[in-house]
Design a protein around this motif. Structure first.
Motif, short mmCIF file in Angstrom:
data_model
loop_
_atom_site.label_atom_id
_atom_site.label_comp_id
_atom_site.label_asym_id
_atom_site.label_seq_id
_atom_site.Cartn_x
_atom_site.Cartn_y
_atom_site.Cartn_z
N ALA A 124 -3.32 1.61 0.32
CA ALA A 124 -3.07 2.59 1.38
C ALA A 124 -4.38 2.99 2.05
CB ALA A 124 -2.34 3.80 0.82
N GLU A 125 -5.40 3.23 1.23
CA GLU A 125 -6.71 3.60 1.79
C GLU A 125 -7.31 2.43 2.58
OE1 GLU A 125 -11.05 5.38 0.37
OE2 GLU A 125 -9.54 4.89 -1.12
N ALA A 126 -7.20 1.23 2.03
CA ALA A 126 -7.79 0.06 2.69
C ALA A 126 -7.16 -0.21 4.05
CB ALA A 126 -7.65 -1.17 1.79
N TYR A 127 -5.87 0.03 4.17
CA TYR A 127 -5.16 -0.23 5.43
C TYR A 127 -5.03 1.01 6.30
CZ TYR A 127 -3.83 -4.98 4.04
OH TYR A 127 -3.85 -6.30 3.68
N GLY A 128 -5.64 2.13 5.88
CA GLY A 128 -5.61 3.34 6.68
C GLY A 128 -4.22 3.95 6.81
N VAL A 129 -3.42 3.83 5.75
CA VAL A 129 -2.05 4.33 5.78
C VAL A 129 -1.96 5.62 4.97
CG1 VAL A 129 0.35 3.83 5.14
CG2 VAL A 129 -1.11 2.00 6.00
N PRO A 130 -1.49 6.73 5.57
CA PRO A 130 -1.29 7.95 4.78
C PRO A 130 -0.17 7.73 3.76
CG PRO A 130 -0.40 8.21 6.99
CD PRO A 130 -1.13 6.91 6.99
N LEU A 131 -0.27 8.41 2.62
CA LEU A 131 0.70 8.18 1.55
C LEU A 131 2.14 8.46 1.99
CD1 LEU A 131 -1.12 9.51 -1.64
CD2 LEU A 131 -0.65 7.14 -0.98
N ARG A 132 2.32 9.37 2.93
CA ARG A 132 3.68 9.66 3.38
C ARG A 132 4.31 8.47 4.09
NH1 ARG A 132 3.17 10.61 8.80
NH2 ARG A 132 1.06 11.14 9.52
N ARG A 133 3.49 7.48 4.48
CA ARG A 133 4.02 6.29 5.13
C ARG A 133 3.94 5.07 4.21
NH1 ARG A 133 5.06 7.02 10.50
NH2 ARG A 133 4.99 4.80 10.97
N THR A 134 4.02 5.32 2.90
CA THR A 134 4.07 4.24 1.92
C THR A 134 5.44 4.22 1.26
OG1 THR A 134 3.19 5.61 0.12
CG2 THR A 134 1.59 4.42 1.47
N ILE A 135 5.89 3.02 0.92
CA ILE A 135 7.17 2.81 0.24
C ILE A 135 6.90 1.96 -1.00
CG2 ILE A 135 9.48 1.81 0.40
CD1 ILE A 135 9.29 2.15 3.46
N ALA A 136 7.39 2.38 -2.15
CA ALA A 136 7.31 1.60 -3.38
C ALA A 136 8.71 1.21 -3.81
CB ALA A 136 6.61 2.39 -4.48
N ILE A 137 8.89 -0.06 -4.15
CA ILE A 137 10.21 -0.58 -4.52
C ILE A 137 10.11 -1.21 -5.89
CG2 ILE A 137 12.12 -2.09 -3.83
CD1 ILE A 137 10.96 -2.12 -1.00
N GLY A 138 10.92 -0.74 -6.85
CA GLY A 138 10.85 -1.28 -8.20
C GLY A 138 12.13 -1.11 -8.98
N ASP A 139 12.14 -1.72 -10.17
CA ASP A 139 13.35 -1.71 -11.00
C ASP A 139 13.13 -1.13 -12.39
OD1 ASP A 139 13.55 -4.45 -13.09
OD2 ASP A 139 11.86 -4.19 -11.74
N GLY A 140 11.88 -1.15 -12.88
CA GLY A 140 11.65 -0.82 -14.28
C GLY A 140 10.80 0.42 -14.48
#
Length: 211
Positions: free
Chosen positions: A152-168
Motif C-alpha cells: 500500500a505504501e509502495a503504490y501510494g494507496v491509503p489503507l481505506r482503499r485496500t481490499i484483502a481476500i482470504g479463506d483461512g
C-alpha cells in the motif's frame, strides 16, 4: 512504482487458486491425506501456522524437483480470477498475492493471471529434491499483514482503499488492516470476522465491490 487507485491483496491457495498446493506436492510423496488434514486444522486456526507449515513441509522431504511440473499442471485458477484481475487493472488498481504457499508454483501461475506482485514461501532443495525445510522467513499471518502495508505504501494507496481476500485463519490479520476484508471460500472463523462474506466460489462476485 507508480501510484495506484487501490490495492487488492489475494491469498493464493483456495482463494485465487482452487487448490491447496502443498497437498498436491504431498500427493507426490504419497502423504496427501495426512498433509490435507494438517492444512485444514491450520486454516481453521486450531494450530500455529508456522509450526504447522514446518511440520507439513517435513512430510515433503525427498520429493524430486522434477515433480513440480506435474504439480503445476494440476493447479487451477478459481473461476473468475482472470476476469477480476482484469477489472482491477481497468479501474486503475493493483492485483497482488501473498501466500503461505510457495514461490515454486506461484512464479509460474501468477504471471498469466496478470498478478502484479506476489510473495510466498520457498522450499529448500538438496540434491535435486526437497529437503523438508522451508527456505528463509515464513510468510505467516503477520507476514501477510506486513506485505499489505508495504505494498500500500509502495503504490501510494491509503489503507481505506485496500481490499484483502482470504479463506483461512492466517488471512485474518491482513483482512483486519485492510480497508475491506473479504471472506472467500472461507472457514467459519474467517466468515465470522470478515467485513463481508462472498457466498459463491466465483471471484467475479468481487467486481462490484471494487472502488
Amino acid at each position: 512504482m507508480p501510484d495506484a487507485r487501490f490495492l487488492v491483496v489475494f491469498d493464493a491457495d483456495s482463494t485465487l487458486l482452487r487448490n491447496e498446493v502443498i497437498e498436491l506436492i504431498a500427493d507426490e510423496a504419497g502423504r496427501g491425506p495426512e498433509v490435507a488434514a494438517a492444512t485444514e486444522a491450520a486454516m481453521r486456526g486450531e494450530v500455529d501456522f508456522a509450526t504447522s507449515l514446518r511440520s507439513r513441509v517435513r512430510a515433503l522431504e525427498g520429493v524430486p524437483v522434477a515433480a513440480f511440473e506435474r504439480v503445476r499442471a494440476r493447479v487451477e485458477p478459481t473461476p473468475g480470477a482472470a476476469e477480476l484481475i482484469d477489472a482491477i487493472h481497468d479501474r486503475g488498481g493493483v492485483a497482488t498475492v501473498v501466500s503461505g504457499g510457495f514461490h515454486e508454483v506461484l512464479d509460474v501461475v501468477a504471471p498469466p493471471l496478470g498478478v502484479d506482485i506476489w510473495r510466498a514461501n520457498r522450499l529448500a532443495v538438496a540434491s535435486e529434491a526437497l529437503s523438508g525445510e522451508v527456505g528463509g522467513d515464513i510468510v505467516d499471518a503477520a507476514g501477510k499483514a506486513a506485505a499489505l502495508l508495504e505494498w500500500a505504501e509502495a503504490y501510494g494507496v491509503p489503507l481505506r482503499r485496500t481490499i484483502a481476500i482470504g479463506d483461512g485463519a492466517n488471512d485474518l490479520q491482513m483482512m483486519a488492516v485492510a480497508g475491506l476484508g473479504l471472506a472467500f471460500n472461507a472457514k467459519p472463523a474467517v466468515r465470522a470476522q470478515a467485513d463481508l462474506v462472498v457466498g459463491r466460489v466465483d471471484l467475479r462476485e468481487v467486481i462490484p465491490l471494487l472502488p
